[in-house]
Design a protein around this motif. Structure first.
Motif, PDB file in Angstrom:
ATOM      1  N   THR A   1     -10.116  -3.680 -17.471  1.00  0.00           N
ATOM      2  CA  THR A   1      -9.051  -2.769 -17.075  1.00  0.00           C
ATOM      3  C   THR A   1      -9.552  -1.875 -15.949  1.00  0.00           C
ATOM      4  O   THR A   1     -10.656  -1.336 -15.999  1.00  0.00           O
ATOM      5  N   CYS A   2      -8.740  -1.753 -14.920  1.00  0.00           N
ATOM      6  CA  CYS A   2      -9.130  -0.952 -13.764  1.00  0.00           C
ATOM      7  C   CYS A   2      -9.438   0.479 -14.203  1.00  0.00           C
ATOM      8  O   CYS A   2      -8.613   1.132 -14.854  1.00  0.00           O
ATOM      9  N   GLU A   3     -10.626   0.957 -13.841  1.00  0.00           N
ATOM     10  CA  GLU A   3     -11.037   2.303 -14.260  1.00  0.00           C
ATOM     11  C   GLU A   3     -10.299   3.380 -13.486  1.00  0.00           C
ATOM     12  O   GLU A   3     -10.161   4.505 -13.970  1.00  0.00           O
ATOM     13  N   GLU A   4      -9.827   3.059 -12.288  1.00  0.00           N
ATOM     14  CA  GLU A   4      -9.146   4.060 -11.472  1.00  0.00           C
ATOM     15  C   GLU A   4      -7.759   4.388 -12.016  1.00  0.00           C
ATOM     16  O   GLU A   4      -7.376   5.552 -12.117  1.00  0.00           O
ATOM     17  N   CYS A   5      -6.991   3.322 -12.348  1.00  0.00           N
ATOM     18  CA  CYS A   5      -5.604   3.548 -12.796  1.00  0.00           C
ATOM     19  C   CYS A   5      -5.423   3.293 -14.280  1.00  0.00           C
ATOM     20  O   CYS A   5      -4.294   3.431 -14.788  1.00  0.00           O
ATOM     21  N   ASP A   6      -6.497   2.910 -14.979  1.00  0.00           N
ATOM     22  CA  ASP A   6      -6.432   2.615 -16.413  1.00  0.00           C
ATOM     23  C   ASP A   6      -5.401   1.518 -16.711  1.00  0.00           C
ATOM     24  O   ASP A   6      -4.700   1.552 -17.720  1.00  0.00           O
ATOM     25  N   GLY A   7      -5.319   0.544 -15.793  1.00  0.00           N
ATOM     26  CA  GLY A   7      -4.427  -0.590 -16.004  1.00  0.00           C
ATOM     27  C   GLY A   7      -2.971  -0.331 -15.695  1.00  0.00           C
ATOM     28  O   GLY A   7      -2.122  -1.186 -15.966  1.00  0.00           O
ATOM     29  N   ARG A   8      -2.660   0.851 -15.059  1.00  0.00           N
ATOM     30  CA  ARG A   8      -1.251   1.201 -14.858  1.00  0.00           C
ATOM     31  C   ARG A   8      -0.744   0.832 -13.470  1.00  0.00           C
ATOM     32  O   ARG A   8       0.416   1.063 -13.153  1.00  0.00           O
ATOM     33  N   ARG A   9      -1.601   0.296 -12.626  1.00  0.00           N
ATOM     34  CA  ARG A   9      -1.223  -0.315 -11.350  1.00  0.00           C
ATOM     35  C   ARG A   9      -0.937   0.683 -10.225  1.00  0.00           C
ATOM     36  O   ARG A   9      -0.996   0.328  -9.056  1.00  0.00           O
ATOM     37  N   PHE A  10      -0.553   1.902 -10.557  1.00  0.00           N
ATOM     38  CA  PHE A  10      -0.155   2.880  -9.542  1.00  0.00           C
ATOM     39  C   PHE A  10      -1.154   4.030  -9.498  1.00  0.00           C
ATOM     40  O   PHE A  10      -1.872   4.297 -10.474  1.00  0.00           O
TER      41      PHE A  10
ATOM     42  N   GLY B   1      -5.705  -3.270  -6.339  1.00  0.00           N
ATOM     43  CA  GLY B   1      -4.666  -3.901  -5.539  1.00  0.00           C
ATOM     44  C   GLY B   1      -3.344  -4.011  -6.247  1.00  0.00           C
ATOM     45  O   GLY B   1      -2.519  -4.863  -5.907  1.00  0.00           O
ATOM     46  N   GLY B   2      -3.108  -3.153  -7.270  1.00  0.00           N
ATOM     47  CA  GLY B   2      -1.856  -3.194  -8.003  1.00  0.00           C
ATOM     48  C   GLY B   2      -1.819  -4.176  -9.139  1.00  0.00           C
ATOM     49  O   GLY B   2      -0.779  -4.353  -9.783  1.00  0.00           O
ATOM     50  N   ASP B   3      -2.960  -4.843  -9.433  1.00  0.00           N
ATOM     51  CA  ASP B   3      -3.006  -5.813 -10.534  1.00  0.00           C
ATOM     52  C   ASP B   3      -3.216  -5.135 -11.885  1.00  0.00           C
ATOM     53  O   ASP B   3      -2.848  -5.681 -12.928  1.00  0.00           O
ATOM     54  N   GLY B   4      -3.876  -3.982 -11.898  1.00  0.00           N
ATOM     55  CA  GLY B   4      -4.183  -3.305 -13.160  1.00  0.00           C
ATOM     56  C   GLY B   4      -5.433  -3.824 -13.824  1.00  0.00           C
ATOM     57  O   GLY B   4      -5.915  -3.242 -14.791  1.00  0.00           O
ATOM     58  N   LEU B   5      -6.002  -4.946 -13.309  1.00  0.00           N
ATOM     59  CA  LEU B   5      -7.201  -5.549 -13.886  1.00  0.00           C
ATOM     60  C   LEU B   5      -8.160  -5.921 -12.767  1.00  0.00           C
ATOM     61  O   LEU B   5      -7.757  -6.188 -11.632  1.00  0.00           O
TER      62      LEU B   5
ATOM     63  N   LYS C   1       0.830  -1.194   0.000  1.00  0.00           N
ATOM     64  CA  LYS C   1       0.000   0.000   0.000  1.00  0.00           C
ATOM     65  C   LYS C   1       0.870   1.251   0.000  1.00  0.00           C
ATOM     66  O   LYS C   1       1.996   1.252   0.468  1.00  0.00           O
ATOM     67  N   GLY C   2       0.291   2.308  -0.510  1.00  0.00           N
ATOM     68  CA  GLY C   2       0.984   3.588  -0.530  1.00  0.00           C
ATOM     69  C   GLY C   2       1.072   4.146  -1.928  1.00  0.00           C
ATOM     70  O   GLY C   2       0.482   5.182  -2.238  1.00  0.00           O
ATOM     71  N   GLY C   3       1.750   3.464  -2.803  1.00  0.00           N
ATOM     72  CA  GLY C   3       1.917   3.962  -4.157  1.00  0.00           C
ATOM     73  C   GLY C   3       1.059   3.275  -5.189  1.00  0.00           C
ATOM     74  O   GLY C   3       0.829   3.802  -6.282  1.00  0.00           O
ATOM     75  N   ARG C   4       0.553   2.077  -4.846  1.00  0.00           N
ATOM     76  CA  ARG C   4      -0.219   1.328  -5.830  1.00  0.00           C
ATOM     77  C   ARG C   4      -1.667   1.810  -5.879  1.00  0.00           C
ATOM     78  O   ARG C   4      -2.134   2.528  -4.997  1.00  0.00           O
ATOM     79  N   CYS C   5      -2.384   1.373  -6.910  1.00  0.00           N
ATOM     80  CA  CYS C   5      -3.814   1.655  -7.013  1.00  0.00           C
ATOM     81  C   CYS C   5      -4.547   0.669  -6.117  1.00  0.00           C
ATOM     82  O   CYS C   5      -4.441  -0.546  -6.309  1.00  0.00           O
TER      83      CYS C   5
END
Length: 962
Positions: free
Chosen positions: A751-760, A733-737, A725-729
């Motif tokens: 694809t994660c809508e929060e980070c657009d699949g970028r994990r952070f 959970g940092g998976d990007g999906l 935790k801290g820097g990831r989305c």
């Protein structure tokens, strides 16, 4: 061929993974080989497009109700596919991970054998070994009438069999029924005169005399009446005594000598997955966890006071405490010298320490092994449970000896052979026994179809080169290539027509000698009217293909195109085809001009005898490139992976893996460490990737943490990890999906809508290095990352080793589940290359050329040679003739798979898989070159039957005729 030929599969615009809108036409009812450098897109075309679409169309034809159980495959990316037939993929994967699965169950041969033994087998008593059979009164009469004419016969009915007591009431009952004579404990007595007094605490036998007659004339009616009366009184059993001989007959399946009854046989009685058939001790697994003396005493060169007995080691070092007092008490009780090395203690003393004994004075000692097992079974602490597990290993069940079956089932025999004995034979031997089985009468009629089916299935396995396997071999121990060939054999047996079969490198694990048999099987599958698509790199397979597709020209973004398509001759002439260049001879892997003689030191394995190895002695020169070769089943993996590696791991790294039986291992003092590089995945979750596995991600995060933006906001390197935790989305959970379950439709990966699949998260992504965020860096290909981190020495060193092993086309953050076995092995190799070498390291690789094109093998050889040049030793298990040709030293096991084989002349060999033939230096190169040249058709191979005697160092061996 016309683009829309109905006799072809036409693919338009395939864009799966790195495919660049590929248009390709695959002819039907042909052997089609798809080849190209690693990462070029072969599997994307064959499996992820062709097979996936064939399966998807089949599942879509089913009802919605059925689809909720079967699921659906995601539609591949393409414009159109026409002419597609039903598809079946035969991939490289272990046949089964279930510990109950064996070669026999996977191939269904065991199921047919269970029926055969249930219907034709003869039950024997597992205690005395006598045949046990159910007979009617009429059958017994016919058996007695078969005795010679004039035979004087006494018929007896057993009423008491091996039971304690006076049995006066039994004998009085006989007298009241009119029987006046009886045989009591072997003596004929007249009960009308006096009833004998028997010893109450002794076991007795009592049999009433039913009739005495001579087999003269027509006595059938009298004999029938007497037999029926005897069976009624004897509870279904009778004894026919003539002279000094007697025969026991029974209406039931029972052993009258041992007083045991047996159920009527059914196929379930021979299943080790059923309580009716499995061994009650191991529940049909064939093994049980037991305390392993080799794990309790890992180092026999130490004394007990020095810590030889591991559970006592810390206490002996402190020389105080309850454990130390107990150990000293054991030493005094059995008069054991605690300062003598364990291996030099008398066997009786070692057995007493481990398994317990009764000393001449004092209480009985239970033994370290028994004490550990008792505590393991009693503990409720998970920590202590894990501690005791260190000393446990699976051992063959002591009751069933690893056969998995009850003793009663092992005693059922067909013409003298039990099911467990048949399952322990190599398939070639079991096939020969069954083919030569002489059945007559009703047996022949019952077994006719069964035997035909079993022989056919065994024959298919023999055709694909698996005759060395046994039916009781655990499926989990099979290699990916062996599992694939078993599934291939089952498909040939089904004799389907009009199917598209897709195979993934079926030649893996197969010796060059056996390639022809495998190719003949594939051609037979084709000749049945099927289309056979093979992803393959093997030269002989490429040359025998009806149609070649070469994907490339490079890997990753540099590939994804069809660079050549046509017959092998047409591909050889294609200027852009790397495969064609190697097939035509325009390009070839260079043969080393010099051979390393080694540094004069050796690792010696003496008396290796695990599995099919028969007391083998092997010398491995250090400071050289060594190849271990031999036909499948010769014992290569057993020698290296079951004996050498575990033994070195224990000695050098305090490992706990069980070691196969051998007499001694010498030369340990010449090595600092041993590194095994296999093809197991580098991780099982999408979080694992090349950057994290090689520890490359750690210095990359240090680079980002040292940027001005990161320092200004107080970010440390933990901020740039997607695992904490801290820097990831946090949304993904940092998976990007995110995975969305769709009931009867396939799971959808969104694809994660929060980070657009970028994990952070956004705050982390605003930190840039050379204009790239941490997510951008993970999306870089390794070849691109080399330029970005050119001035960072630690990062550049790791990237350079990844480039050296030929995986520059992969992304730094590519999920490990998407990597092939060959890619995973090369990433492991790069991780070791990035470390500072000591020059005293043994690298062991198991078939490192799996999944590699000629060009990739060339690059891999350069890396391995570099390791040896640094003073290390590289040992490979390999079938690839180019690798063998480039080795400094070759150890060849064979000449056949066990049990068929001949030994070399040193006297330790007694058959197949038994003795090494060692070829050294240029002589090895000439032998390998001759084999390669023969396959390329330039000149005939050397005459068969020659054996090479072992050498004592760098001296070249002599040949002798067979």
């Amino acid at each position: 061929m016309r683009a829309e030929d109905p006799e072809a599969i036409v693919i338009r615009g395939a864009r799966e993974h790195n495919l660049k809108g590929v248009d390709v036409t695959i002819p039907k009812r042909q052997l089609v080989v798809v080849t190209g450098v690693s990462g070029s897109g072969k599997s994307s075309l064959a499996f992820d497009t062709l097979f996936a679409e064939g399966q998807r169309r089949y599942v879509e034809s089913l009802s919605a109700y059925a689809r909720q159980f079967l699921g659906q495959m995601e539609k591949p990316k393409f414009d159109s596919i026409r002419g597609l037939s039903p598809t079946i993929a035969i991939e490289q994967k272990t046949a089964s991970s279930n510990p109950r699965s064996t070669v026999g169950t996977v191939t269904e041969i065991h199921d047919h054998l269970r029926v055969l033994f249930a219907r034709v087998g003869v039950q024997h008593c597992h205690r005395c070994g006598r045949a046990v059979g159910r007979q009617s009164a009429q059958q017994i009469v016919r058996a007695i009438r078969a005795l010679p004419e004039g035979t004087r016969l006494t018929l007896l009915a057993p009423v008491v069999r091996q039971r304690k007591g006076e049995h006066r009431d039994v004998m009085e009952s006989l007298v009241s029924q009119g029987f006046v004579r009886a045989r009591v404990d072997g003596k004929m007595l007249d009960l009308s005169e006096a009833i004998p007094a028997l010893e109450k605490k002794t076991k007795h036998d009592i049999a009433a005399v039913i009739d005495r007659l001579a087999l003269k004339g027509d006595v059938s009616e009298r004999l029938t009446d007497s037999v029926e009366g005897a069976l009624k009184l004897g509870g279904g059993a009778l004894i026919a005594q003539h002279g000094e001989h007697e025969e026991m007959y029974s209406e039931q399946s029972a052993c009258t000598r041992c007083n045991l009854s047996f159920d009527e046989l059914s196929p379930q009685h021979f299943s080790f997955n059923s309580p009716l058939g499995f061994c009650p001790t191991c529940n049909g697994l064939g093994s049980r966890p037991e305390m392993d003396p080799a794990l309790i005493v890992p180092r026999g060169d130490l004394s007990i006071h020095q810590g030889a007995v591991l559970p006592w080691a810390s206490a002996m070092q402190r020389s105080e405490g309850w454990t130390a007092d107990q150990a000293e008490g054991v030493l005094r009780a059995f008069r054991i010298d605690g300062d003598t090395p364990w291996d030099k203690l008398p066997k009786a003393q070692r057995e007493a320490v481990l398994w317990g004994a009764k000393p001449s004075r004092g209480r009985e000692w239970e033994g370290v092994a028994n004490q550990l097992m008792r505590r393991f079974q009693a503990t409720t602490s998970e920590g202590m449970r894990q501690y005791y597990l260190r000393f446990l290993s699976d051992k063959p069940c002591r009751d069933c000896k690893g056969t998995r079956l009850r003793p009663e089932r092992r005693a059922v025999k067909v013409h003298g052979v039990s099911l467990d004995a048949l399952a322990a034979m190599p398939l070639s031997g079991a096939h020969a026994w069954l083919a030569g089985l002489a059945l007559e009468g009703a047996e022949a009629e019952i077994a006719a179809e069964l035997r035909k089916e079993i022989l056919a299935r065994m024959g298919f396995l023999l055709d694909v080169g698996l005759g060395y396997l046994t039916l009781d071999r655990a499926a989990a121990t099979l290699s990916g290539g062996e599992g694939q060939r078993i599934r291939l054999a089952s498909q040939i047996g089904s004799e389907l027509t009009g199917v598209v079969y897709i195979l993934d490198e079926p030649s893996i694990g197969l010796h060059a000698r056996d390639n022809g048999r495998l190719l003949g099987t594939l051609e037979r599958l084709r000749d049945l009217g099927n289309t056979v698509v093979v992803v393959e790199h093997d030269e002989e397979t490429l040359r025998r293909a009806d149609w070649l597709l070469d994907i490339g020209p490079g890997a990753g973004e540099l590939g994804g195109r069809v660079v050549a398509a046509g017959t092998p001759a047409e591909v050889c002439a294609a200027p852009e085809s790397v495969t064609g260049a190697f097939l035509s001879g325009r390009r070839r892997i260079a043969t080393p001009t010099t051979r390393r003689p080694g540094d004069g030191r050796f690792i010696e394995v003496l008396g290796a005898r695990a599995h099919n190895l028969r007391d083998v002695d092997v010398r491995i020169p250090l400071g050289a490139f060594v190849a271990v070769t031999g036909v499948s089943g010769a014992g290569k993996s057993t020698l290296v992976n079951r004996i050498l590696l575990p033994a070195l791991g224990r000695a050098l790294h305090d490992a706990r893996e069980p070691v196969g039986p051998h007499r001694a291992l010498r030369g340990l003092e010449h090595l600092d460490k041993v590194i095994a590089i296999d093809q197991r995945p580098i991780g099982r979750t999408p979080r694992s990737n090349p950057a994290t596995y090689t520890k490359l991600f750690d210095p990359i995060r240090e680079v980002f943490a040292s940027t001005p933006e990161a320092r200004a906001w107080g970010y440390d390197r933990g901020r740039f990890s997607f695992n904490v935790k801290g820097g990831r989305c946090e949304a993904c959970g940092g998976d990007g999906l995110r995975t969305v379950e769709m009931h009867f439709l396939p799971d959808v990966y969104v694809t994660c809508e929060e980070c657009d699949g970028r994990r952070f998260n956004d705050a982390t992504l605003r930190v840039k290095f050379k204009g790239l965020s941490i997510a951008d860096v993970l999306d870089l290909r390794i070849s691109e990352a080399v330029e970005v981190f050119a001035v960072h020495r630690e990062v550049r060193r790791a990237l350079d080793t990844l480039m050296d092993v030929g995986v520059g086309y992969l992304q730094l953050g590519q999920p490990s589940p998407t990597l092939s076995g060959g890619e995973a092995q090369r990433i492991k190799l790069s991780r070791e290359l990035a470390k500072v070498a000591t020059g005293r390291t043994l690298y062991v690789l198991d078939e490192p050329t799996t999944g590699l094109h000629f060009a990739d093998v060339e690059r891999l050889l350069a890396v391995l040679q570099r390791l040896v040049d640094a003073g290390n030793t590289v040992l490979v298990i390999e079938h690839d003739l180019d690798v063998i040709r480039c080795a400094d030293y070759v150890i060849d096991l064979g000449p056949e798979a066990a049990p068929r084989g001949r030994g070399a002349r040193h006297g330790h060999a007694r058959g197949g898989g038994r003795a090494p033939w060692e070829l050294h230096g240029a002589r090895a190169a000439r032998g390998a070159r001759a084999g390669v040249a023969a396959r390329r058709g330039r000149h005939p191979p050397p005459r068969g039957g020659g054996e090479v005697t072992p050498t004592r160092g760098p001296r070249a061996p002599r040949r002798r005729s067979s």
